[in-house]
Design a protein around this motif. Structure first.
Motif, PDB file in Angstrom:
ATOM      1  N   PHE A   1      61.720  34.908  99.704  1.00  0.00           N
ATOM      2  CA  PHE A   1      61.237  33.817 100.539  1.00  0.00           C
ATOM      3  C   PHE A   1      60.736  34.299 101.892  1.00  0.00           C
ATOM      4  CE2 PHE A   1      64.046  30.876  97.951  1.00  0.00           C
ATOM      5  CZ  PHE A   1      62.978  30.345  97.256  1.00  0.00           C
ATOM      6  N   ASN A   2      61.304  35.371 102.411  1.00  0.00           N
ATOM      7  CA  ASN A   2      60.862  35.900 103.698  1.00  0.00           C
ATOM      8  C   ASN A   2      59.420  36.382 103.615  1.00  0.00           C
ATOM      9  OD1 ASN A   2      61.229  36.476 106.396  1.00  0.00           O
ATOM     10  ND2 ASN A   2      61.973  38.535 106.006  1.00  0.00           N
ATOM     11  N   SER A   3      59.045  37.005 102.509  1.00  0.00           N
ATOM     12  CA  SER A   3      57.662  37.458 102.362  1.00  0.00           C
ATOM     13  C   SER A   3      56.701  36.281 102.145  1.00  0.00           C
ATOM     14  CB  SER A   3      57.547  38.450 101.212  1.00  0.00           C
ATOM     15  OG  SER A   3      57.871  37.831  99.993  1.00  0.00           O
ATOM     16  N   ILE A   4      57.175  35.229 101.504  1.00  0.00           N
ATOM     17  CA  ILE A   4      56.313  34.068 101.261  1.00  0.00           C
ATOM     18  C   ILE A   4      56.067  33.280 102.546  1.00  0.00           C
ATOM     19  CG2 ILE A   4      56.207  31.817 100.106  1.00  0.00           C
ATOM     20  CD1 ILE A   4      57.758  33.110  97.774  1.00  0.00           C
ATOM     21  N   PHE A   5      57.126  33.070 103.349  1.00  0.00           N
ATOM     22  CA  PHE A   5      57.028  32.194 104.514  1.00  0.00           C
ATOM     23  C   PHE A   5      56.900  32.937 105.840  1.00  0.00           C
ATOM     24  CE2 PHE A   5      59.343  29.523 101.424  1.00  0.00           C
ATOM     25  CZ  PHE A   5      58.447  28.479 101.361  1.00  0.00           C
ATOM     26  N   GLU A   6      56.553  34.203 105.818  1.00  0.00           N
ATOM     27  CA  GLU A   6      56.442  34.976 107.055  1.00  0.00           C
ATOM     28  C   GLU A   6      55.329  34.423 107.946  1.00  0.00           C
ATOM     29  OE1 GLU A   6      56.026  39.573 108.569  1.00  0.00           O
ATOM     30  OE2 GLU A   6      56.051  39.118 106.435  1.00  0.00           O
ATOM     31  N   GLY A   7      55.670  34.103 109.182  1.00  0.00           N
ATOM     32  CA  GLY A   7      54.705  33.607 110.153  1.00  0.00           C
ATOM     33  C   GLY A   7      54.351  32.141 110.016  1.00  0.00           C
ATOM     34  N   ARG A   8      55.010  31.408 109.147  1.00  0.00           N
ATOM     35  CA  ARG A   8      54.733  29.982 108.944  1.00  0.00           C
ATOM     36  C   ARG A   8      55.853  29.133 109.535  1.00  0.00           C
ATOM     37  NH1 ARG A   8      52.736  29.528 102.693  1.00  0.00           N
ATOM     38  NH2 ARG A   8      51.071  31.066 102.851  1.00  0.00           N
ATOM     39  N   VAL A   9      55.475  28.009 110.083  1.00  0.00           N
ATOM     40  CA  VAL A   9      56.457  27.042 110.572  1.00  0.00           C
ATOM     41  C   VAL A   9      56.946  26.256 109.358  1.00  0.00           C
ATOM     42  CG1 VAL A   9      56.840  25.042 112.048  1.00  0.00           C
ATOM     43  CG2 VAL A   9      55.332  26.881 112.804  1.00  0.00           C
TER      44      VAL A   9
ATOM     45  N   SER B   1      53.981  32.400 116.050  1.00  0.00           N
ATOM     46  CA  SER B   1      53.150  32.467 117.254  1.00  0.00           C
ATOM     47  C   SER B   1      53.285  31.151 118.015  1.00  0.00           C
ATOM     48  CB  SER B   1      51.694  32.721 116.876  1.00  0.00           C
ATOM     49  OG  SER B   1      51.235  31.679 116.037  1.00  0.00           O
ATOM     50  N   GLY B   2      52.999  31.189 119.298  1.00  0.00           N
ATOM     51  CA  GLY B   2      53.089  29.992 120.130  1.00  0.00           C
ATOM     52  C   GLY B   2      54.386  29.949 120.912  1.00  0.00           C
ATOM     53  N   ASP B   3      54.450  28.985 121.812  1.00  0.00           N
ATOM     54  CA  ASP B   3      55.621  28.855 122.686  1.00  0.00           C
ATOM     55  C   ASP B   3      56.425  27.596 122.426  1.00  0.00           C
ATOM     56  OD1 ASP B   3      55.069  31.232 123.983  1.00  0.00           O
ATOM     57  OD2 ASP B   3      53.722  30.269 125.421  1.00  0.00           O
ATOM     58  N   ASP B   4      56.169  26.886 121.361  1.00  0.00           N
ATOM     59  CA  ASP B   4      56.920  25.677 121.041  1.00  0.00           C
ATOM     60  C   ASP B   4      58.211  26.079 120.320  1.00  0.00           C
ATOM     61  OD1 ASP B   4      57.814  23.155 120.519  1.00  0.00           O
ATOM     62  OD2 ASP B   4      56.228  22.649 119.087  1.00  0.00           O
TER      63      ASP B   4
ATOM     64  N   CYS C   1      60.489  25.954 113.719  1.00  0.00           N
ATOM     65  CA  CYS C   1      61.582  26.681 113.074  1.00  0.00           C
ATOM     66  C   CYS C   1      61.028  27.672 112.056  1.00  0.00           C
ATOM     67  CB  CYS C   1      62.507  25.681 112.393  1.00  0.00           C
ATOM     68  SG  CYS C   1      63.893  26.409 111.541  1.00  0.00           S
ATOM     69  N   SER C   2      61.489  28.900 112.140  1.00  0.00           N
ATOM     70  CA  SER C   2      61.079  29.907 111.164  1.00  0.00           C
ATOM     71  C   SER C   2      61.942  29.803 109.911  1.00  0.00           C
ATOM     72  CB  SER C   2      61.214  31.304 111.766  1.00  0.00           C
ATOM     73  OG  SER C   2      62.571  31.606 111.997  1.00  0.00           O
ATOM     74  N   PHE C   3      61.506  30.484 108.872  1.00  0.00           N
ATOM     75  CA  PHE C   3      62.232  30.437 107.603  1.00  0.00           C
ATOM     76  C   PHE C   3      63.638  31.008 107.729  1.00  0.00           C
ATOM     77  CE2 PHE C   3      63.613  33.087 104.078  1.00  0.00           C
ATOM     78  CZ  PHE C   3      63.954  32.092 103.189  1.00  0.00           C
ATOM     79  N   ILE C   4      63.788  32.121 108.436  1.00  0.00           N
ATOM     80  CA  ILE C   4      65.075  32.804 108.473  1.00  0.00           C
ATOM     81  C   ILE C   4      66.166  31.916 109.077  1.00  0.00           C
ATOM     82  CG2 ILE C   4      64.689  33.997 110.658  1.00  0.00           C
ATOM     83  CD1 ILE C   4      66.382  35.532 107.630  1.00  0.00           C
ATOM     84  N   PHE C   5      65.828  31.150 110.098  1.00  0.00           N
ATOM     85  CA  PHE C   5      66.800  30.252 110.733  1.00  0.00           C
ATOM     86  C   PHE C   5      67.223  29.156 109.762  1.00  0.00           C
ATOM     87  CE2 PHE C   5      67.883  26.741 113.701  1.00  0.00           C
ATOM     88  CZ  PHE C   5      68.930  27.370 114.350  1.00  0.00           C
ATOM     89  N   LEU C   6      66.272  28.555 109.095  1.00  0.00           N
ATOM     90  CA  LEU C   6      66.581  27.507 108.121  1.00  0.00           C
ATOM     91  C   LEU C   6      67.382  28.075 106.948  1.00  0.00           C
ATOM     92  CD1 LEU C   6      66.082  24.505 107.586  1.00  0.00           C
ATOM     93  CD2 LEU C   6      64.056  25.163 106.318  1.00  0.00           C
TER      94      LEU C   6
END
Length: 99
Positions: free
Chosen positions: A18-26, A47-50, A54-59
């Motif tokens: 899943f990390n490779s699939i969702f890398e860089g995606r919100v 990317s961005g400052d918002d 949430c990134s995949f790893i946190f979820l």
């Protein structure tokens, strides 16, 4: 012991896939701004400052912490409630002898 390795292997395999699939995606929008020492994990590789993004790893970490016990019980790897209450765990105290 076998169950810990089986569950650990399964979750590690899922993490890498899943990390490779969702890398860089919100993947989620948090309803709050995480505290400063969690922002690096919740906003990892985004990317961005918002910081409500949430990134995949946190979820993944949140979900793993909440469902791991249920999966172990469902697969029969977790001890029953009665055994865990009486057992005291690996480093539990020995029963006291009475005279």
């Amino acid at each position: 012991m076998k169950s810990m390795f089986a569950i650990g292997f399964a979750f590690t395999a899922l993490l890498s896939m899943f990390n490779s699939i969702f890398e860089g995606r919100v993947v989620a929008k948090l309803p709050f701004v995480p505290i400063s020492w969690l922002q690096g994990l919740s906003h990892r590789n985004l990317s961005g400052d918002d910081f409500t993004d949430c990134s995949f790893i946190f979820l993944y970490i949140l979900c793993t912490m909440s469902i791991r016990q249920n999966i172990q019980k469902m697969l029969g790897f977790a001890p029953s409630r009665a055994a865990s209450k009486q057992g005291g765990g690996l480093f539990g105290t020995a029963p006291q002898l009475t005279k």
